[in-house]
Design a protein around this motif. Structure first.
Motif, PDB file in Angstrom:
ATOM      1  N   SER A 293      16.367   9.177  24.723  1.00 17.98           N
ATOM      2  CA  SER A 293      17.725   8.747  24.397  1.00 17.98           C
ATOM      3  C   SER A 293      17.683   7.822  23.190  1.00 17.98           C
ATOM      4  CB  SER A 293      18.350   8.014  25.589  1.00 17.98           C
ATOM      5  OG  SER A 293      18.478   8.879  26.701  1.00 17.98           O
TER       6      SER A 293
ATOM      7  N   GLN B 174      20.263   6.187  19.754  1.00 14.07           N
ATOM      8  CA  GLN B 174      21.603   5.998  19.219  1.00 14.07           C
ATOM      9  C   GLN B 174      21.784   6.840  17.964  1.00 14.07           C
ATOM     10  OE1 GLN B 174      22.100   1.694  18.782  1.00 14.07           O
ATOM     11  NE2 GLN B 174      23.182   1.669  20.739  1.00 14.07           N
ATOM     12  N   SER B 175      23.023   7.082  17.639  1.00 12.69           N
ATOM     13  CA  SER B 175      23.353   7.849  16.449  1.00 12.69           C
ATOM     14  C   SER B 175      22.666   7.235  15.230  1.00 12.69           C
ATOM     15  CB  SER B 175      24.867   7.860  16.266  1.00 12.69           C
ATOM     16  OG  SER B 175      25.229   8.630  15.156  1.00 12.69           O
TER      17      SER B 175
ATOM     18  N   PRO C 137      25.433  12.627  17.842  1.00  9.46           N
ATOM     19  CA  PRO C 137      25.728  12.995  19.234  1.00  9.46           C
ATOM     20  C   PRO C 137      25.741  14.509  19.460  1.00  9.46           C
ATOM     21  CG  PRO C 137      27.113  11.179  18.566  1.00  9.46           C
ATOM     22  CD  PRO C 137      26.369  11.617  17.331  1.00  9.46           C
TER      23      PRO C 137
ATOM     24  N   THR D 209      22.681  16.335  20.884  1.00  3.75           N
ATOM     25  CA  THR D 209      22.312  16.212  22.293  1.00  3.75           C
ATOM     26  C   THR D 209      22.138  17.593  22.913  1.00  3.75           C
ATOM     27  OG1 THR D 209      23.421  14.081  22.573  1.00  3.75           O
ATOM     28  CG2 THR D 209      23.079  15.412  24.553  1.00  3.75           C
TER      29      THR D 209
ATOM     30  N   THR E 289      19.046  13.034  23.986  1.00  2.00           N
ATOM     31  CA  THR E 289      20.402  12.530  24.170  1.00  2.00           C
ATOM     32  C   THR E 289      20.694  11.516  23.085  1.00  2.00           C
ATOM     33  OG1 THR E 289      20.256  12.852  26.558  1.00  2.00           O
ATOM     34  CG2 THR E 289      22.005  11.403  25.745  1.00  2.00           C
ATOM     35  N   VAL E 290      21.761  11.756  22.343  1.00  2.00           N
ATOM     36  CA  VAL E 290      22.140  10.874  21.248  1.00  2.00           C
ATOM     37  C   VAL E 290      23.501  10.269  21.565  1.00  2.00           C
ATOM     38  CG1 VAL E 290      22.481  10.665  18.775  1.00  2.00           C
ATOM     39  CG2 VAL E 290      20.896  12.394  19.673  1.00  2.00           C
ATOM     40  N   SER E 291      23.556   8.966  21.591  1.00  2.86           N
ATOM     41  CA  SER E 291      24.807   8.274  21.893  1.00  2.86           C
ATOM     42  C   SER E 291      25.408   7.705  20.610  1.00  2.86           C
ATOM     43  CB  SER E 291      24.570   7.166  22.908  1.00  2.86           C
ATOM     44  OG  SER E 291      23.606   6.256  22.425  1.00  2.86           O
ATOM     45  N   SER E 292      26.721   7.629  20.611  1.00  3.40           N
ATOM     46  CA  SER E 292      27.413   7.126  19.407  1.00  3.40           C
ATOM     47  C   SER E 292      27.542   5.626  19.428  1.00  3.40           C
ATOM     48  CB  SER E 292      28.794   7.765  19.325  1.00  3.40           C
ATOM     49  OG  SER E 292      29.534   7.486  20.484  1.00  3.40           O
TER      50      SER E 292
END
Length: 127
Positions: free
Chosen positions: A11, A13-14, A89, A92, A124-127
């Motif tokens: 995981s 971050q963007s 994101p 993902t 998994t890429v979170s914004s």
């Protein structure tokens, strides 16, 4: 038979980066004469080809990913890599590596051309 095992997902971050690895068990000639590729599948979507590479480093990328993803292979280590930069994101997905069914001078990105698959590693890429 070829056994493929992916690692390196996680995981982030963007804007972050990850490097995926795919270790292959095949120690025969066949793996070096075949295309190795990365595919990804997001929930509810079709599996799509990301990048593919032949033993002579002939490479093909999905057009939308050029410039952010870099595929490479080390046949002495029987390992395929994918460096992924500036992740978004939309990246993902479950990422899987695969070996092509036959020799192709230009590696295809269609999944029908590949016969051995790993179990995948989640990105998994979170914004």
């Amino acid at each position: 038979q070829v056994h493929l095992v992916e690692s390196g997902g996680g995981s982030v971050q963007s804007g972050g980066s990850l490097t995926l690895s795919c270790a292959a068990s095949d120690i025969t000639y066949t793996i070096t004469s075949r295309c190795m590729a990365w595919f990804r599948q997001a929930p509810g979507q079709e599996r799509e080809g990301v990048a593919a590479i032949l033993y002579d480093n002939t490479i093909g990328y999905a057009d939308s990913l050029k410039g952010r993803f870099t595929i490479s292979r080390d046949d002495a280590k029987r390992t395929l890599y994918q460096q992924m930069n500036n992740l978004e994101p939309e990246d993902t997905a479950m990422y899987s590596c695969a070996r092509s069914r036959n020799y192709y001078r230009i590696c295809p990105l269609g999944r029908a051309y590949y016969e051995f698959w790993g179990q995948g590693t989640q990105v998994t890429v979170s914004s």
